[in-house]
Design a protein around this motif. Structure first.
Motif, short mmCIF file in Angstrom:
data_model
loop_
_atom_site.label_atom_id
_atom_site.label_comp_id
_atom_site.label_asym_id
_atom_site.label_seq_id
_atom_site.Cartn_x
_atom_site.Cartn_y
_atom_site.Cartn_z
N ILE A 72 28.44 93.29 2.75
CA ILE A 72 28.03 94.54 3.19
C ILE A 72 26.41 94.63 3.35
CG2 ILE A 72 27.86 96.92 2.58
CD1 ILE A 72 30.64 96.67 1.72
N SER A 76 24.39 94.80 7.02
CA SER A 76 23.76 95.85 7.28
C SER A 76 22.25 95.83 7.28
CB SER A 76 23.92 97.15 5.97
OG SER A 76 23.47 96.59 4.75
N THR A 77 21.76 94.68 6.43
CA THR A 77 20.35 94.53 6.60
C THR A 77 20.00 93.69 8.22
OG1 THR A 77 20.11 94.04 4.09
CG2 THR A 77 18.43 93.32 5.76
N LEU A 79 21.72 94.08 10.75
CA LEU A 79 21.86 95.13 11.89
C LEU A 79 20.63 95.98 11.95
CD1 LEU A 79 25.77 95.87 11.96
CD2 LEU A 79 24.23 94.36 13.42
N SER A 80 20.07 96.21 10.75
CA SER A 80 19.19 97.32 10.50
C SER A 80 17.64 96.65 10.82
CB SER A 80 18.99 97.68 9.00
OG SER A 80 20.22 98.63 8.82
N HIS A 133 34.93 98.27 4.62
CA HIS A 133 33.66 97.75 5.03
C HIS A 133 32.74 98.32 6.10
CE1 HIS A 133 35.88 94.54 2.98
NE2 HIS A 133 34.93 94.18 2.61
N ILE A 137 29.02 99.85 5.87
CA ILE A 137 27.85 99.10 6.31
C ILE A 137 27.32 100.38 7.46
CG2 ILE A 137 27.44 97.73 8.41
CD1 ILE A 137 29.53 95.66 6.96
N ILE A 138 27.99 101.12 8.04
CA ILE A 138 27.42 102.04 8.89
C ILE A 138 26.56 103.27 8.12
CG2 ILE A 138 27.78 104.06 10.37
CD1 ILE A 138 30.30 102.69 11.52
N HIS A 140 25.30 102.59 5.07
CA HIS A 140 24.05 101.91 4.48
C HIS A 140 22.78 101.78 6.00
CE1 HIS A 140 25.93 99.77 0.76
NE2 HIS A 140 26.01 101.08 0.80
N ILE A 141 23.22 101.43 6.86
CA ILE A 141 22.38 101.38 8.12
C ILE A 141 21.86 102.65 8.31
CG2 ILE A 141 22.08 101.23 10.33
CD1 ILE A 141 24.48 99.05 10.41
N ASN A 144 19.24 103.29 5.13
CA ASN A 144 18.12 102.38 5.10
C ASN A 144 17.15 102.09 6.23
OD1 ASN A 144 19.23 101.96 2.34
ND2 ASN A 144 20.19 100.14 2.98
N SER A 201 20.95 98.13 -0.44
CA SER A 201 22.41 98.03 0.12
C SER A 201 23.04 97.45 -1.07
CB SER A 201 22.55 97.14 1.57
OG SER A 201 23.83 97.27 1.74
#
Length: 269
Positions: A72, A76-77, A79-80, A133, A137-138, A140-141, A144, A201
Motif C-alpha cells: 500500500i 500509493s507513493t 502513484l502520488s 487494498h 491506496i486511493i 492515502h493518495i 498525501n 502511508s
C-alpha cells in the motif's frame, strides 16, 4: 574551556537525542525479555530471548500485515509522486490557483483525519464500490498527494527556473527543459517528498482501520489487535513495533543526504 553557550547547546542536543533514543532502547529491552520481566517496575534486564519475535510470526499474521503495508505504501507513493511533481511544477511556473490554492492545500492538512473518514467510507460503499487494498491506496493518495505537492513547490523555484529559461533560450521545448533540466536538479526534493509520503502511508492508522478488510489489514491495524481482553501483550507488541520500524531505518541511511538537502533547500527558499 568551552564557553557556556556551547555547553548549553550541547546539553539541549543531548536532551533531544535522549528523548528520541531512550524510548527505542526501552522497546528493544522489552522485546528481548520474557513477558513477566517486561512488566516489572523498576525495569529489570533479564535473560535475553528472541521468543517474542518468534511469537510474532507464529501466533499472529505479521507477515501479511507487513506485506500489506509495504504494498500500500509503495503503490500509493509511486502513484502520488508523479502527480504531485506535475502539480508542484504547475503551481511554481504558472501560479495555478495562486497563493489561495497553496494556503487551502496547507489548511487541508490541518483537518483531523476523523473528519474525512465518514465521507470516504460513503464514497467507497456507494459511489465507488471498492474495498481492501484499492480503497486504502486511493485514500492515502487523496490525503498525501496535496502535502507532497505543496512541499515540492519551492524546489521548482529559484535556480531551476533560471536553468530552465536558459535551456528554453537554447532551443529546448518546455517538456525537454522540464525532463532534462528541472527534474534532475529537483531530484533531492522529489526524493524527500516521496520518502515522507511513504512514511506517512506506512504509519497511517485511521483510514486503514475503517477501510480495510481481513485480507488487507496493515501493520498499524495489526499492532492494535495485539491488545487482548487481559490487557496489552506488551512483549510481542514491542518486538512487532521494532520490526515495523525496520523499513524506515533501512531507507534512511541511503536517502539521508537527499532528505536533508531537499528539506533544507525547501526551507531556504
Amino acid at each position: 574551556m568551552p564557553r557556556l553557550g556551547t555547553i548549553l547547546r550541547h546539553a539541549i542536543l543531548i536532551g533531544f537525542s535522549a528523548a528520541i533514543v531512550l524510548p527505542l532502547l526501552w522497546v528493544l529491552r522489552v522485546s528481548l525479555t520474557d513477558k513477566l520481566t517486561a512488566y516489572k517496575i523498576p525495569p529489570e534486564i533479564g535473560r535475553v530471548s528472541f521468543d517474542n519475535y518468534v511469537e510474532v510470526f507464529t501466533n499472529y499474521d505479521f507477515t501479511s500485515w507487513f506485506s500489506n503495508s509495504l504494498f500500500i505504501a509503495f503503490v500509493s507513493t509511486a502513484l502520488s509522486l508523479p502527480a504531485a511533481t506535475m502539480m508542484a511544477y504547475s503551481a511554481a511556473r504558472f501560479r495555478t490557483g495562486g497563493s489561495p490554492l497553496l494556503i487551502a492545500v496547507l489548511a487541508s492538512q490541518m483537518l483531523p483525519p476523523i473528519v474525512l473518514v465518514l465521507p470516504l467510507f460513503l464514497v467507497f460503499t456507494t459511489l465507488l464500490p471498492v474495498s481492501g487494498h484499492v480503497s486504502i491506496i486511493i485514500a492515502h493518495i487523496a490525503i498525501n498527494l496535496p502535502f507532497m505537492a505543496w512541499m515540492m513547490v519551492s524546489f521548482f523555484e529559484g535556480e531551476t527556473r533560471s536553468l530552465e529559461e536558459a535551456a528554453r533560450t537554447d532551443g529546448a521545448t518546455r517538456w525537454q527543459a522540464f525532463t532534462r533540466i528541472t527534474i534532475p536538479v529537483a531530484v533531492p526534493g522529489i526524493l524527500a517528498a516521496g520518502l515522507l509520503g511513504f512514511i506517512l502511508s506506512w504509519n497511517e492508522f485511521l483510514y486503514a482501520l475503517i477501510l480495510s478488510d481481513h485480507g488487507s489489514q496493515t501493520l498499524a491495524v495489526g499492532l492494535a489487535s495485539l491488545e487482548t481482553h487481559a490487557g496489552v501483550n506488551i512483549a510481542p507488541l514491542a518486538a512487532a513495533t521494532l520490526l515495523a520500524l525496520a523499513p524506515v531505518l533501512v531507507l534512511l541511511p541511503f536517502l539521508q543526504k537527499y532528505l536533508i538537502k531537499g528539506l533544507s533547500l525547501g526551507a531556504l527558499k
